[in-house]
Write a protein that holds these residues in place. Sequence first.
Motif, PDB file in Angstrom:
ATOM      1  N   VAL A 257      11.390  25.516  -1.631  1.00 53.08           N
ATOM      2  CA  VAL A 257      11.794  24.122  -1.836  1.00 53.08           C
ATOM      3  C   VAL A 257      10.604  23.269  -2.260  1.00 53.08           C
ATOM      4  O   VAL A 257      10.713  22.394  -3.130  1.00 53.08           O
ATOM      5  CB  VAL A 257      12.421  23.567  -0.542  1.00 53.08           C
ATOM      6  N   TRP A 258       9.430  23.558  -1.681  1.00 50.36           N
ATOM      7  CA  TRP A 258       8.252  22.754  -1.986  1.00 50.36           C
ATOM      8  C   TRP A 258       7.784  22.990  -3.427  1.00 50.36           C
ATOM      9  O   TRP A 258       7.331  22.056  -4.094  1.00 50.36           O
ATOM     10  CB  TRP A 258       7.124  23.101  -1.029  1.00 50.36           C
ATOM     11  N   SER A 259       7.919  24.196  -3.920  1.00 49.81           N
ATOM     12  CA  SER A 259       7.543  24.477  -5.302  1.00 49.81           C
ATOM     13  C   SER A 259       8.506  23.837  -6.276  1.00 49.81           C
ATOM     14  O   SER A 259       8.113  23.303  -7.321  1.00 49.81           O
ATOM     15  CB  SER A 259       7.500  25.994  -5.543  1.00 49.81           C
ATOM     16  N   ILE A 260       9.805  23.904  -5.971  1.00 49.94           N
ATOM     17  CA  ILE A 260      10.817  23.342  -6.863  1.00 49.94           C
ATOM     18  C   ILE A 260      10.647  21.840  -6.988  1.00 49.94           C
ATOM     19  O   ILE A 260      10.807  21.256  -8.070  1.00 49.94           O
ATOM     20  CB  ILE A 260      12.230  23.700  -6.334  1.00 49.94           C
ATOM     21  N   ASN A 261      10.295  21.168  -5.896  1.00 51.91           N
ATOM     22  CA  ASN A 261      10.174  19.690  -5.900  1.00 51.91           C
ATOM     23  C   ASN A 261       8.702  19.256  -5.934  1.00 51.91           C
ATOM     24  O   ASN A 261       8.333  18.238  -5.361  1.00 51.91           O
ATOM     25  CB  ASN A 261      10.856  19.117  -4.648  1.00 51.91           C
ATOM     26  N   ARG A 262       7.842  20.043  -6.603  1.00 49.11           N
ATOM     27  CA  ARG A 262       6.396  19.779  -6.609  1.00 49.11           C
ATOM     28  C   ARG A 262       6.063  18.391  -7.145  1.00 49.11           C
ATOM     29  O   ARG A 262       5.245  17.667  -6.573  1.00 49.11           O
ATOM     30  CB  ARG A 262       5.669  20.835  -7.425  1.00 49.11           C
ATOM     31  N   GLU A 263       6.652  17.978  -8.263  1.00 47.32           N
ATOM     32  CA  GLU A 263       6.288  16.703  -8.884  1.00 47.32           C
ATOM     33  C   GLU A 263       6.556  15.540  -7.939  1.00 47.32           C
ATOM     34  O   GLU A 263       5.747  14.609  -7.838  1.00 47.32           O
ATOM     35  CB  GLU A 263       7.052  16.518 -10.189  1.00 47.32           C
ATOM     36  N   ILE A 264       7.697  15.609  -7.245  1.00 47.39           N
ATOM     37  CA  ILE A 264       8.025  14.523  -6.314  1.00 47.39           C
ATOM     38  C   ILE A 264       7.024  14.502  -5.157  1.00 47.39           C
ATOM     39  O   ILE A 264       6.526  13.452  -4.747  1.00 47.39           O
ATOM     40  CB  ILE A 264       9.468  14.711  -5.779  1.00 47.39           C
ATOM     41  N   VAL A 265       6.727  15.710  -4.620  1.00 44.48           N
ATOM     42  CA  VAL A 265       5.791  15.791  -3.494  1.00 44.48           C
ATOM     43  C   VAL A 265       4.411  15.290  -3.901  1.00 44.48           C
ATOM     44  O   VAL A 265       3.763  14.532  -3.165  1.00 44.48           O
ATOM     45  CB  VAL A 265       5.717  17.246  -2.983  1.00 44.48           C
ATOM     46  N   GLU A 266       3.918  15.689  -5.099  1.00 36.21           N
ATOM     47  CA  GLU A 266       2.589  15.262  -5.540  1.00 36.21           C
ATOM     48  C   GLU A 266       2.511  13.755  -5.722  1.00 36.21           C
ATOM     49  O   GLU A 266       1.496  13.126  -5.377  1.00 36.21           O
ATOM     50  CB  GLU A 266       2.226  15.974  -6.848  1.00 36.21           C
ATOM     51  N   LEU A 267       3.573  13.148  -6.254  1.00 34.95           N
ATOM     52  CA  LEU A 267       3.586  11.698  -6.440  1.00 34.95           C
ATOM     53  C   LEU A 267       3.516  10.993  -5.084  1.00 34.95           C
ATOM     54  O   LEU A 267       2.785  10.014  -4.898  1.00 34.95           O
ATOM     55  CB  LEU A 267       4.846  11.284  -7.205  1.00 34.95           C
ATOM     56  N   PHE A 268       4.254  11.539  -4.117  1.00 37.03           N
ATOM     57  CA  PHE A 268       4.281  10.946  -2.781  1.00 37.03           C
ATOM     58  C   PHE A 268       2.906  11.071  -2.112  1.00 37.03           C
ATOM     59  O   PHE A 268       2.388  10.123  -1.525  1.00 37.03           O
ATOM     60  CB  PHE A 268       5.362  11.662  -1.955  1.00 37.03           C
ATOM     61  N   LEU A 269       2.306  12.277  -2.222  1.00 35.18           N
ATOM     62  CA  LEU A 269       0.994  12.486  -1.612  1.00 35.18           C
ATOM     63  C   LEU A 269      -0.095  11.645  -2.258  1.00 35.18           C
ATOM     64  O   LEU A 269      -1.018  11.170  -1.587  1.00 35.18           O
ATOM     65  CB  LEU A 269       0.625  13.969  -1.677  1.00 35.18           C
ATOM     66  N   GLU A 270      -0.050  11.462  -3.572  1.00 38.58           N
ATOM     67  CA  GLU A 270      -1.034  10.631  -4.261  1.00 38.58           C
ATOM     68  C   GLU A 270      -0.953   9.193  -3.791  1.00 38.58           C
ATOM     69  O   GLU A 270      -1.959   8.504  -3.642  1.00 38.58           O
ATOM     70  CB  GLU A 270      -0.811  10.718  -5.771  1.00 38.58           C
ATOM     71  N   LYS A 271       0.293   8.718  -3.530  1.00 40.29           N
ATOM     72  CA  LYS A 271       0.454   7.357  -3.039  1.00 40.29           C
ATOM     73  C   LYS A 271      -0.191   7.200  -1.667  1.00 40.29           C
ATOM     74  O   LYS A 271      -0.886   6.211  -1.386  1.00 40.29           O
ATOM     75  CB  LYS A 271       1.960   7.021  -2.964  1.00 40.29           C
ATOM     76  N   ILE A 272       0.037   8.211  -0.813  1.00 38.83           N
ATOM     77  CA  ILE A 272      -0.575   8.176   0.521  1.00 38.83           C
ATOM     78  C   ILE A 272      -2.100   8.187   0.409  1.00 38.83           C
ATOM     79  O   ILE A 272      -2.809   7.421   1.087  1.00 38.83           O
ATOM     80  CB  ILE A 272      -0.083   9.376   1.355  1.00 38.83           C
ATOM     81  N   SER A 273      -2.651   9.077  -0.448  1.00 39.73           N
ATOM     82  CA  SER A 273      -4.101   9.183  -0.612  1.00 39.73           C
ATOM     83  C   SER A 273      -4.699   7.882  -1.128  1.00 39.73           C
ATOM     84  O   SER A 273      -5.762   7.444  -0.691  1.00 39.73           O
ATOM     85  CB  SER A 273      -4.427  10.322  -1.570  1.00 39.73           C
ATOM     86  N   SER A 274      -4.000   7.228  -2.079  1.00 42.45           N
ATOM     87  CA  SER A 274      -4.479   5.958  -2.632  1.00 42.45           C
ATOM     88  C   SER A 274      -4.544   4.888  -1.554  1.00 42.45           C
ATOM     89  O   SER A 274      -5.499   4.118  -1.473  1.00 42.45           O
ATOM     90  CB  SER A 274      -3.561   5.525  -3.773  1.00 42.45           C
ATOM     91  N   ASN A 275      -3.547   4.843  -0.700  1.00 40.94           N
ATOM     92  CA  ASN A 275      -3.526   3.848   0.381  1.00 40.94           C
ATOM     93  C   ASN A 275      -4.670   4.112   1.373  1.00 40.94           C
ATOM     94  O   ASN A 275      -5.295   3.179   1.875  1.00 40.94           O
ATOM     95  CB  ASN A 275      -2.179   3.889   1.103  1.00 40.94           C
ATOM     96  N   GLU A 276      -4.934   5.410   1.659  1.00 38.24           N
ATOM     97  CA  GLU A 276      -6.021   5.743   2.582  1.00 38.24           C
ATOM     98  C   GLU A 276      -7.372   5.325   2.029  1.00 38.24           C
ATOM     99  O   GLU A 276      -8.228   4.819   2.752  1.00 38.24           O
ATOM    100  CB  GLU A 276      -6.001   7.241   2.883  1.00 38.24           C
ATOM    101  N   ARG A 277      -7.583   5.555   0.729  1.00 36.18           N
ATOM    102  CA  ARG A 277      -8.854   5.130   0.107  1.00 36.18           C
ATOM    103  C   ARG A 277      -9.007   3.613   0.166  1.00 36.18           C
ATOM    104  O   ARG A 277     -10.107   3.098   0.403  1.00 36.18           O
ATOM    105  CB  ARG A 277      -8.914   5.623  -1.333  1.00 36.18           C
ATOM    106  N   ARG A 278      -7.918   2.881  -0.047  1.00 38.40           N
ATOM    107  CA  ARG A 278      -7.992   1.421  -0.012  1.00 38.40           C
ATOM    108  C   ARG A 278      -8.329   0.926   1.388  1.00 38.40           C
ATOM    109  O   ARG A 278      -9.121   0.002   1.564  1.00 38.40           O
ATOM    110  CB  ARG A 278      -6.648   0.845  -0.469  1.00 38.40           C
ATOM    111  N   ILE A 279      -7.735   1.588   2.397  1.00 33.12           N
ATOM    112  CA  ILE A 279      -8.021   1.218   3.782  1.00 33.12           C
ATOM    113  C   ILE A 279      -9.501   1.437   4.109  1.00 33.12           C
ATOM    114  O   ILE A 279     -10.154   0.592   4.737  1.00 33.12           O
ATOM    115  CB  ILE A 279      -7.125   2.026   4.744  1.00 33.12           C
ATOM    116  N   GLN A 280     -10.028   2.583   3.681  1.00 32.21           N
ATOM    117  CA  GLN A 280     -11.446   2.867   3.923  1.00 32.21           C
ATOM    118  C   GLN A 280     -12.345   1.833   3.258  1.00 32.21           C
ATOM    119  O   GLN A 280     -13.328   1.380   3.853  1.00 32.21           O
ATOM    120  CB  GLN A 280     -11.782   4.265   3.421  1.00 32.21           C
TER     121      GLN A 280
END
Length: 507
Positions: free
Chosen positions: A248-271
Amino acid sequence: MSDPYQLPPDVSYLYVNEKEIDQNLKCLNLCQQPLIDPFNHKVCELSFCEQCVKNLNYVCPDCKSGNQEEFSPLKTKLVLNMLGQIPVKCVKCGTQTTRSTFPDHVKVCPFPCPRECGENIHKSIFESHDNLCLMKPLTCPNGCESPKILRKEMEVHLLQCPEQMINCLIQDCQQQIKRKNVQDHELVCPEKVIKCPLECGCEIKRKELKEHDEKICAHKVIECPEATHGCKERFQRKGLDRHVSSCVWSINREIVELFLEKISSNERRIQQLQIENQEQKNKIIQLEATPPCDNFHILDRLDFIPSKKFPGWSLMMRLAGDTLPFDSPFWTNESLLNEQDINEEDFSSSSKYASFNTLPIQWLMIVDQSGRSSVLKVPERKPLLEHFKKGREIPLVYISGCSTPLELIANEKDIPPRDHAWRLNSESDTHSVKVRIGGYFTQTSPGPYGKDTEGMMCSAEVCGAGLLDKEWSPFVFERKSFGVRKAHDNQDQPWSQLISAAFIYAK
């Protein structure tokens, strides 16, 4: 195995036609043989062999008298030459020669090698033959425990010696090992071809096993490529394609990567916001801690003399010659010295400026005429004059630049300071050695020389600003504005009694 290789006793000779030898050349009254090393008796003028006379304790057999002083070596050349020309024959090889040349014959008289190697040798090649003799017993050059080995057997021994260094028997391995360690080496040899321990069927070199395990082995249990995204499945590498097709994670990779990038961007901004927030807090703390007399308020003071060479620093003093030693009144009163002379490139005379008397300071910078400098922190924020009026010793905190006064003045980095390197108003409680700004070091006089008011050790060797030594006569170098002072006028180093010059800045 003992080695019989020794020189045989020197061969002897027989006289040829002994009956024909002149009787005057013989030791007539003793051995009756031709004279050997003849000695002459001064009293009766008869000659005898040296050994024969010694055997009789130097008593002449003819006149029955004499002592050692009455005998001396015969020096008549004619007689000595006649003795040397007597024909003789070698008892070993039969060679005929004269008695005088027989020693030369002894050197080349052949005899069989004592080790029975089959070679005939002679005395002159005895040592060189030792290095070639096939029967010479040798120690194994590899240090193995074998007993002595004959030279002719050494080559065969080395082909079997367990301590002999040989190349690894495995192709492509260039490592040299001892013969006895061959089997142990094969267990770790990087070039050894082995079967995959996971029984995938591959045969690879041992050095390639790690890469095979990480990238190739079909039986290696691996994680899903999407494990970092949340997939928990583990399987053998050969089942990767089958898993990916249903993951399931491979099939929906693009959605997962977009979601994770958003989380990573927010973490960098917080730092980043946390860093900026901390910087603002630090600025607030710094402003709250800054007294109202800091440099941006000092600009309105008439006694503030800003440095052109070092922005932000104020001129305090210029030290030169011996005008400002420890007991100079300029250190402890409000009098000024050459206050109009503020040329920061001129080190020829001493000066004291108004800022010395009134400017509260936290930092000192001492700049030697060589260009070297030291930055120090003063624990108590008050004008320099107040520190020197009280006369209490104050340790200074080293911040940057030259770490010791001796390094600053003489560029000497290998001699350590005595206790604390930098001090104000320091003087020994037992010896009259003093310094206004500086410290002590120990090179030639390491003994105890008392302590200052802070309990720190002093010495007979001092350097810095405002030096005074009233202890050791004849006091030629006792007073200095800035430099190095060694007790007893010691001049064992070029800088031992150095008089230098410096500017002192503060802020």
